[in-house]
Design a protein around this motif. Structure first.
Motif, PDB file in Angstrom:
ATOM      1  N   PRO A   1      32.421  46.326  37.273  1.00 22.10           N
ATOM      2  CA  PRO A   1      33.640  45.971  36.549  1.00 22.10           C
ATOM      3  C   PRO A   1      33.320  45.353  35.189  1.00 22.10           C
ATOM      4  CG  PRO A   1      33.256  44.455  38.369  1.00 22.10           C
ATOM      5  CD  PRO A   1      32.272  45.565  38.527  1.00 22.10           C
ATOM      6  N   VAL A   2      34.178  45.656  34.218  1.00 22.82           N
ATOM      7  CA  VAL A   2      34.005  45.200  32.834  1.00 22.82           C
ATOM      8  C   VAL A   2      35.238  44.398  32.441  1.00 22.82           C
ATOM      9  CG1 VAL A   2      33.799  45.964  30.431  1.00 22.82           C
ATOM     10  CG2 VAL A   2      32.605  47.219  32.253  1.00 22.82           C
ATOM     11  N   GLN A   3      35.025  43.242  31.842  1.00 23.08           N
ATOM     12  CA  GLN A   3      36.148  42.459  31.338  1.00 23.08           C
ATOM     13  C   GLN A   3      36.854  43.256  30.227  1.00 23.08           C
ATOM     14  OE1 GLN A   3      37.480  39.477  32.341  1.00 23.08           O
ATOM     15  NE2 GLN A   3      36.074  39.636  34.084  1.00 23.08           N
ATOM     16  N   LEU A   4      38.174  43.282  30.299  1.00 20.80           N
ATOM     17  CA  LEU A   4      38.940  44.068  29.336  1.00 20.80           C
ATOM     18  C   LEU A   4      38.661  43.625  27.900  1.00 20.80           C
ATOM     19  CD1 LEU A   4      40.995  46.360  29.137  1.00 20.80           C
ATOM     20  CD2 LEU A   4      42.810  44.643  29.246  1.00 20.80           C
ATOM     21  N   MET A   5      38.505  42.327  27.685  1.00 15.45           N
ATOM     22  CA  MET A   5      38.247  41.836  26.323  1.00 15.45           C
ATOM     23  C   MET A   5      36.891  42.333  25.814  1.00 15.45           C
ATOM     24  SD  MET A   5      40.975  40.276  25.435  1.00 15.45           S
ATOM     25  CE  MET A   5      40.665  39.138  24.098  1.00 15.45           C
ATOM     26  N   HIS A   6      35.917  42.499  26.702  1.00 15.59           N
ATOM     27  CA  HIS A   6      34.624  43.051  26.286  1.00 15.59           C
ATOM     28  C   HIS A   6      34.780  44.525  25.907  1.00 15.59           C
ATOM     29  CE1 HIS A   6      30.394  43.816  25.958  1.00 15.59           C
ATOM     30  NE2 HIS A   6      30.370  44.637  26.999  1.00 15.59           N
ATOM     31  N   PHE A   7      35.568  45.265  26.690  1.00 15.17           N
ATOM     32  CA  PHE A   7      35.824  46.673  26.382  1.00 15.17           C
ATOM     33  C   PHE A   7      36.470  46.805  25.004  1.00 15.17           C
ATOM     34  CE2 PHE A   7      38.182  50.657  26.528  1.00 15.17           C
ATOM     35  CZ  PHE A   7      37.279  51.531  27.107  1.00 15.17           C
TER      36      PHE A   7
ATOM     37  N   PHE B   1      35.618  50.579  34.686  1.00 16.81           N
ATOM     38  CA  PHE B   1      35.629  51.731  33.780  1.00 16.81           C
ATOM     39  C   PHE B   1      34.507  52.697  34.148  1.00 16.81           C
ATOM     40  CE2 PHE B   1      37.776  48.575  31.054  1.00 16.81           C
ATOM     41  CZ  PHE B   1      38.852  49.328  30.597  1.00 16.81           C
ATOM     42  N   THR B   2      34.861  53.981  34.281  1.00 18.30           N
ATOM     43  CA  THR B   2      33.893  54.998  34.706  1.00 18.30           C
ATOM     44  C   THR B   2      33.947  56.178  33.745  1.00 18.30           C
ATOM     45  OG1 THR B   2      34.432  54.348  36.979  1.00 18.30           O
ATOM     46  CG2 THR B   2      33.020  56.270  36.689  1.00 18.30           C
ATOM     47  N   TYR B   3      32.788  56.536  33.210  1.00 13.38           N
ATOM     48  CA  TYR B   3      32.732  57.615  32.212  1.00 13.38           C
ATOM     49  C   TYR B   3      33.009  58.964  32.862  1.00 13.38           C
ATOM     50  CZ  TYR B   3      31.165  60.055  28.012  1.00 13.38           C
ATOM     51  OH  TYR B   3      31.099  60.836  26.883  1.00 13.38           O
TER      52      TYR B   3
ATOM     53  N   GLY C   1      53.807  46.123  38.606  1.00 16.15           N
ATOM     54  CA  GLY C   1      53.061  47.257  39.155  1.00 16.15           C
ATOM     55  C   GLY C   1      51.583  47.239  38.839  1.00 16.15           C
ATOM     56  N   ASP C   2      51.133  46.292  37.992  1.00 13.66           N
ATOM     57  CA  ASP C   2      49.724  46.245  37.611  1.00 13.66           C
ATOM     58  C   ASP C   2      48.956  45.328  38.564  1.00 13.66           C
ATOM     59  OD1 ASP C   2      47.557  46.937  36.106  1.00 13.66           O
ATOM     60  OD2 ASP C   2      48.386  46.253  34.198  1.00 13.66           O
ATOM     61  N   VAL C   3      47.632  45.415  38.527  1.00 13.06           N
ATOM     62  CA  VAL C   3      46.770  44.543  39.333  1.00 13.06           C
ATOM     63  C   VAL C   3      45.773  43.868  38.390  1.00 13.06           C
ATOM     64  CG1 VAL C   3      47.025  45.946  41.415  1.00 13.06           C
ATOM     65  CG2 VAL C   3      45.130  46.414  39.853  1.00 13.06           C
ATOM     66  N   PRO C   4      45.309  42.656  38.735  1.00 17.79           N
ATOM     67  CA  PRO C   4      44.431  41.933  37.815  1.00 17.79           C
ATOM     68  C   PRO C   4      43.058  42.571  37.641  1.00 17.79           C
ATOM     69  CG  PRO C   4      45.188  40.482  39.610  1.00 17.79           C
ATOM     70  CD  PRO C   4      45.662  41.868  39.915  1.00 17.79           C
ATOM     71  N   ASP C   5      42.463  43.043  38.742  1.00 22.94           N
ATOM     72  CA  ASP C   5      41.076  43.501  38.700  1.00 22.94           C
ATOM     73  C   ASP C   5      40.890  44.736  39.575  1.00 22.94           C
ATOM     74  OD1 ASP C   5      40.010  41.030  37.281  1.00 22.94           O
ATOM     75  OD2 ASP C   5      40.798  40.122  39.131  1.00 22.94           O
TER      76      ASP C   5
ATOM     77  N   GLY D   1      44.609  38.615  28.970  1.00 21.66           N
ATOM     78  CA  GLY D   1      43.227  39.018  28.740  1.00 21.66           C
ATOM     79  C   GLY D   1      42.307  38.819  29.923  1.00 21.66           C
ATOM     80  N   ASN D   2      42.856  38.491  31.091  1.00 23.38           N
ATOM     81  CA  ASN D   2      42.013  38.199  32.253  1.00 23.38           C
ATOM     82  C   ASN D   2      41.790  39.406  33.163  1.00 23.38           C
ATOM     83  OD1 ASN D   2      41.661  35.431  31.602  1.00 23.38           O
ATOM     84  ND2 ASN D   2      43.738  35.013  32.326  1.00 23.38           N
ATOM     85  N   HIS D   3      42.136  40.589  32.705  1.00 23.54           N
ATOM     86  CA  HIS D   3      41.887  41.798  33.485  1.00 23.54           C
ATOM     87  C   HIS D   3      40.401  42.149  33.488  1.00 23.54           C
ATOM     88  CE1 HIS D   3      45.831  43.138  34.546  1.00 23.54           C
ATOM     89  NE2 HIS D   3      46.238  43.348  33.319  1.00 23.54           N
TER      90      HIS D   3
END
Length: 335
Positions: free
Chosen positions: A266-272, A218-220, A294-298, A212-214
């Motif tokens: 940047p938006v915390q994933l848990m907030h999203f 996010f861009t509309y 292959g993923d990145v934290p932020d 949950g630390n991602h």
């Protein structure tokens, strides 16, 4: 103008085609309608504008050089936006050849067609994934991007290098846009917003990686499309201040540019996820899991260069964007 858009049945490509048609451009769309995700969603996107008198559609693969060349010869585009690509980080771990064919072979076919077709400006999709193992925030175009952590990211960095070569050798104006996490109506089913919406609406648990630390920039989608159009209208020129002794990755003595295009917030994933739950009216269990390969934290986009050069100004808050996405999701899937 006559604008050729590849990936025109895709998430961003269809939104772009619709906006270009609305402002009076002629649009020629190319898409291979592959089954990486449900093709019926692509058909539904396309149905919004396929009958427009200024729109022409071709079902073809960019790796088919003959098909690409015939399209350019028939339409004679003034400008090109290349959004077609094999997308996704995790899929590249399983099917690397798909990325070679679409993102490398397909892209060189577009470059060749632009070269011989005397195209005024090629705008193409790069990705925030090129920042790879970088940890300095926000990500800036001046940063080195030499440590990709997925083949998808490597293919997008290769696109930037290939574009520079054509800008240098053939004076072809090219602009690469490093997209950060795009979301909104008609989004891709393999991306987290749609996956979250599916699971929350069914009351199923969500897998949340990196415990949950991602955070994600996010861009509309409407803000992204506005930026793409502004960039398309701003033809890349050689940078008069370019210093070959201290080169900047984002500019060149050739007509070449690379920009970040994101929300710069940047938006915390848990907030999203919490916003998705709020608008879907349901709370679900979160399974906290380790980081995926292959993923990145932020991610966090420094968009100052795009603001300066084309007046890019994303203005959709995460609260409004999620509300609009959920409203579309409910309407589309209830049908």
């Amino acid at each position: 103008m006559r604008v050729l858009v590849t990936g025109s049945a895709g998430f961003i490509g269809s939104a772009l085609a619709e906006r270009l048609l609305a402002r009076g451009d002629e649009v020629y769309g190319i898409d291979n309608h592959n089954d990486y995700y449900d093709p019926s969603l692509k058909e539904s996107r396309l149905a919004r504008f396929a009958q427009h008198p200024n729109y022409t559609h071709l079902r073809a693969d960019l790796a088919d050089a003959d098909a690409v060349n015939r399209a350019f010869a028939a339409f004679e585009p003034q400008r090109v936006v290349n959004l077609a690509a094999q997308a996704g980080v995790r899929y590249s771990l399983k099917s690397p050849q798909a990325y070679v064919q679409s993102n490398l072979v397909g892209f060189v076919n577009i470059l060749e067609a632009c070269r011989y077709g005397k195209v005024e400006h090629l705008v193409y999709a790069s990705s925030s994934s090129v920042y790879g193992a970088n940890r300095k925030m926000p990500f800036a175009i001046e940063d080195a991007v030499d440590h990709p952590v997925s083949l998808y990211a490597a293919s997008k960095k290769a696109n930037e290098l290939m574009a520079h070569t054509y800008s240098h050798l053939y004076d072809l104006p090219t602009t690469g846009l490093r997209f950060f996490t795009v979301y909104g109506p008609w989004g891709r089913p393999d991306m987290s917003p749609m996956l979250f919406a599916d699971r929350i609406s069914r009351g199923e648990a969500i897998d949340v990686y990196n415990y949950g630390n991602h955070s994600r920039d996010f861009t509309y989608v409407d803000d992204i499309v506005e930026g793409v159009i502004r960039t398309l209208d701003h033809i890349a020129l050689p940078d008069p201040a370019y210093d070959a002794l201290h080169p900047s990755p984002g500019t060149s003595s050739a007509p070449y540019r690379v920009y970040n295009i994101g929300n710069d917030q940047p938006v915390q994933l848990m907030h999203f996820i919490a916003l998705m739950e709020k608008h879907l009216g349901r709370t679900v269990e979160k399974r906290l899991l380790p980081m995926q390969p292959g993923d990145v934290p932020d991610t966090w986009a420094d968009v100052s260069a795009l603001r300066r050069d084309v007046g890019y100004a994303p203005n959709t808050s995460i609260e409004d964007g999620v509300a609009r996405f959920v409203a579309w999701y409910r309407e589309y899937f209830e049908k």
